[in-house]
Scaffold this motif. Sequence first.
Motif, PDB file in Angstrom:
ATOM      1  N   ILE A 203       0.846  -1.189   0.000  1.00 59.20           N
ATOM      2  CA  ILE A 203       0.000   0.000   0.000  1.00 59.20           C
ATOM      3  C   ILE A 203       0.883   1.243   0.000  1.00 59.20           C
ATOM      4  CG2 ILE A 203      -1.972  -1.071   1.151  1.00 59.20           C
ATOM      5  CD1 ILE A 203      -1.006   0.226   3.771  1.00 59.20           C
ATOM      6  N   ALA A 204       0.433   2.263  -0.705  1.00 60.58           N
ATOM      7  CA  ALA A 204       1.116   3.554  -0.680  1.00 60.58           C
ATOM      8  C   ALA A 204       0.757   4.263   0.620  1.00 60.58           C
ATOM      9  CB  ALA A 204       0.691   4.395  -1.875  1.00 60.58           C
ATOM     10  N   LEU A 205       1.716   4.956   1.201  1.00 59.93           N
ATOM     11  CA  LEU A 205       1.521   5.651   2.466  1.00 59.93           C
ATOM     12  C   LEU A 205       1.663   7.151   2.272  1.00 59.93           C
ATOM     13  CD1 LEU A 205       3.670   3.327   4.774  1.00 59.93           C
ATOM     14  CD2 LEU A 205       1.176   3.308   4.515  1.00 59.93           C
ATOM     15  N   GLN A 206       0.834   7.894   2.985  1.00 62.11           N
ATOM     16  CA  GLN A 206       0.962   9.341   3.034  1.00 62.11           C
ATOM     17  C   GLN A 206       1.280   9.734   4.481  1.00 62.11           C
ATOM     18  OE1 GLN A 206      -2.294   8.157   1.456  1.00 62.11           O
ATOM     19  NE2 GLN A 206      -0.839   7.840  -0.225  1.00 62.11           N
TER      20      GLN A 206
ATOM     21  N   ARG B 271      -8.366   0.027   5.882  1.00 58.57           N
ATOM     22  CA  ARG B 271      -8.066  -0.822   7.042  1.00 58.57           C
ATOM     23  C   ARG B 271      -6.847  -0.369   7.839  1.00 58.57           C
ATOM     24  NH1 ARG B 271     -10.566  -6.130   7.066  1.00 58.57           N
ATOM     25  NH2 ARG B 271      -8.938  -6.782   8.520  1.00 58.57           N
ATOM     26  N   LEU B 272      -6.200   0.698   7.424  1.00 57.92           N
ATOM     27  CA  LEU B 272      -5.013   1.156   8.146  1.00 57.92           C
ATOM     28  C   LEU B 272      -5.466   1.978   9.358  1.00 57.92           C
ATOM     29  CD1 LEU B 272      -1.975   1.114   8.311  1.00 57.92           C
ATOM     30  CD2 LEU B 272      -1.907   3.159   6.883  1.00 57.92           C
ATOM     31  N   HIS B 273      -5.982   1.285  10.349  1.00 55.98           N
ATOM     32  CA  HIS B 273      -6.495   1.905  11.575  1.00 55.98           C
ATOM     33  C   HIS B 273      -6.233   0.953  12.736  1.00 55.98           C
ATOM     34  CE1 HIS B 273      -8.570   5.092   9.380  1.00 55.98           C
ATOM     35  NE2 HIS B 273      -9.082   4.169   8.581  1.00 55.98           N
TER      36      HIS B 273
ATOM     37  N   PHE C 294       0.801  -4.648   9.860  1.00 53.81           N
ATOM     38  CA  PHE C 294       1.275  -3.525   9.064  1.00 53.81           C
ATOM     39  C   PHE C 294       2.790  -3.497   9.123  1.00 53.81           C
ATOM     40  CE2 PHE C 294       2.474   1.123   9.247  1.00 53.81           C
ATOM     41  CZ  PHE C 294       2.374   1.341   7.876  1.00 53.81           C
ATOM     42  N   GLN C 295       3.422  -3.358   7.948  1.00 60.93           N
ATOM     43  CA  GLN C 295       4.874  -3.277   7.884  1.00 60.93           C
ATOM     44  C   GLN C 295       5.287  -2.115   6.988  1.00 60.93           C
ATOM     45  OE1 GLN C 295       6.932  -7.401   7.944  1.00 60.93           O
ATOM     46  NE2 GLN C 295       4.999  -7.803   6.894  1.00 60.93           N
TER      47      GLN C 295
ATOM     48  N   ARG D 257       3.086  -2.234   3.730  1.00 64.40           N
ATOM     49  CA  ARG D 257       2.405  -3.511   3.472  1.00 64.40           C
ATOM     50  C   ARG D 257       1.349  -3.718   4.560  1.00 64.40           C
ATOM     51  NH1 ARG D 257       4.856  -7.505   0.342  1.00 64.40           N
ATOM     52  NH2 ARG D 257       3.896  -9.107   1.640  1.00 64.40           N
ATOM     53  N   LEU D 258       0.193  -4.203   4.155  1.00 60.00           N
ATOM     54  CA  LEU D 258      -0.881  -4.489   5.106  1.00 60.00           C
ATOM     55  C   LEU D 258      -1.530  -5.799   4.699  1.00 60.00           C
ATOM     56  CD1 LEU D 258      -2.362  -3.111   7.553  1.00 60.00           C
ATOM     57  CD2 LEU D 258      -4.123  -2.457   5.904  1.00 60.00           C
ATOM     58  N   GLU D 259      -1.436  -6.787   5.584  1.00 62.45           N
ATOM     59  CA  GLU D 259      -2.014  -8.094   5.279  1.00 62.45           C
ATOM     60  C   GLU D 259      -2.604  -8.708   6.532  1.00 62.45           C
ATOM     61  OE1 GLU D 259       1.169 -10.665   3.848  1.00 62.45           O
ATOM     62  OE2 GLU D 259       2.601  -9.278   4.731  1.00 62.45           O
ATOM     63  N   GLY D 260      -3.614  -9.540   6.327  1.00 67.07           N
ATOM     64  CA  GLY D 260      -4.313 -10.134   7.450  1.00 67.07           C
ATOM     65  C   GLY D 260      -3.473 -11.164   8.190  1.00 67.07           C
ATOM     66  N   LEU D 261      -3.547 -11.126   9.520  1.00 58.61           N
ATOM     67  CA  LEU D 261      -2.926 -12.181  10.324  1.00 58.61           C
ATOM     68  C   LEU D 261      -3.675 -13.486  10.085  1.00 58.61           C
ATOM     69  CD1 LEU D 261      -2.501 -10.177  13.636  1.00 58.61           C
ATOM     70  CD2 LEU D 261      -0.641 -10.994  12.176  1.00 58.61           C
TER      71      LEU D 261
END
Length: 349
Positions: free
Chosen positions: A40-43, A77-79, A102-103, A121-125
């Motif tokens: 994922i792109a981050l701001q 989902r980045l929360h 989240f990495q 990176r964001l992926e489900g556990l």
Amino acid sequence: MIGLRAALVLALAAGMLGHCGRKPAPPPLPVAPVKAGPEIALQTTPVPLDASNPAKSALEGFVFAGGIAITSSETSRLHGLSDLAITPDGGLAAVTDFGDLFQARLVLDPSGRLVGLTDGRLEGLKGPDGQPLQDKDKADAEGLAILANGDRLISFERDHRIWVYPAGGGAPRPAPKPATILPYNEGIEALTAYPIAGPDAYLAGGEEGEVWLCKLSAACQALAPQQGPDFTWGLTAMATFNGPAIATLHRGFDPIRGWRGILRFVANPMTPAAKQVHIASLHLDGSTTRENYEGVALSSTPSGATRIYLISDDGGLPGQRTLLMAFDWTAPPPPPPAPPKARKPVRRR
């Protein structure tokens, strides 16, 4: 219509009962846009130590080393980031209330100040069945610790448990957890490796301040609690520091003052409560930039100072932010040993 004074009293009472240093029940799992991969792109946006005084650069002996607010336009989902770990090569890992890992990588300027994040990176556990955790009672991750061999320990609340995620990949397996009854939404918030007690040792802390020493090879044993100033505070994170010492992060809330935080350096959590020594404390209060800080990680700077990273849990709620704040702190030298007491001469008769 309720009068202003009565409304304030009711709001304060509701806040004290509903929060009391604890986090509110998180919202349902957000729906993420469909993506081809976990990248994922981050701001990131710079955040000052004190918005009322942007030039302020230090607080209680801790030097501010940069702060950022983190968002992503590519996922909802980045929360709910609840704890974090920093690797020696500048990698960041964090777990979320919504069952995600989240990495990213830290971006520092030439002076070593935090200015951004990259490589998101964001992926489900995943659970033991190899599938991403879906049910909220199973997915609410709160604590993260990395053992010396690279294995990750992750604690969950609601369905209270600690799992080991092998460094080489593969399904998680259960790890020893405290033999106690925990409130539904107040589980093992704080988790840190504790290598001085063994390569498989870790400390686990409940939100009410209870602390246990656990090992993968042994049951958990209760230690002296690490509590905040009063019942409105909760323990949210721990990190190992210089041998037996640890850093503890406490979160407080009331509807008048909002979110507050205290970071403490504790000389030795293994000692009885009456002999606990706080080496230093950082109070995030007043005009200081504040949020629901839930995670702490420590590393070292090239100058030998201790770099502290704090991350906040926005709860997926409007008006709150995911903040990553950095501070540098140089521990005071240990006190010199006390001189031996002079022995009284023995009078001979």
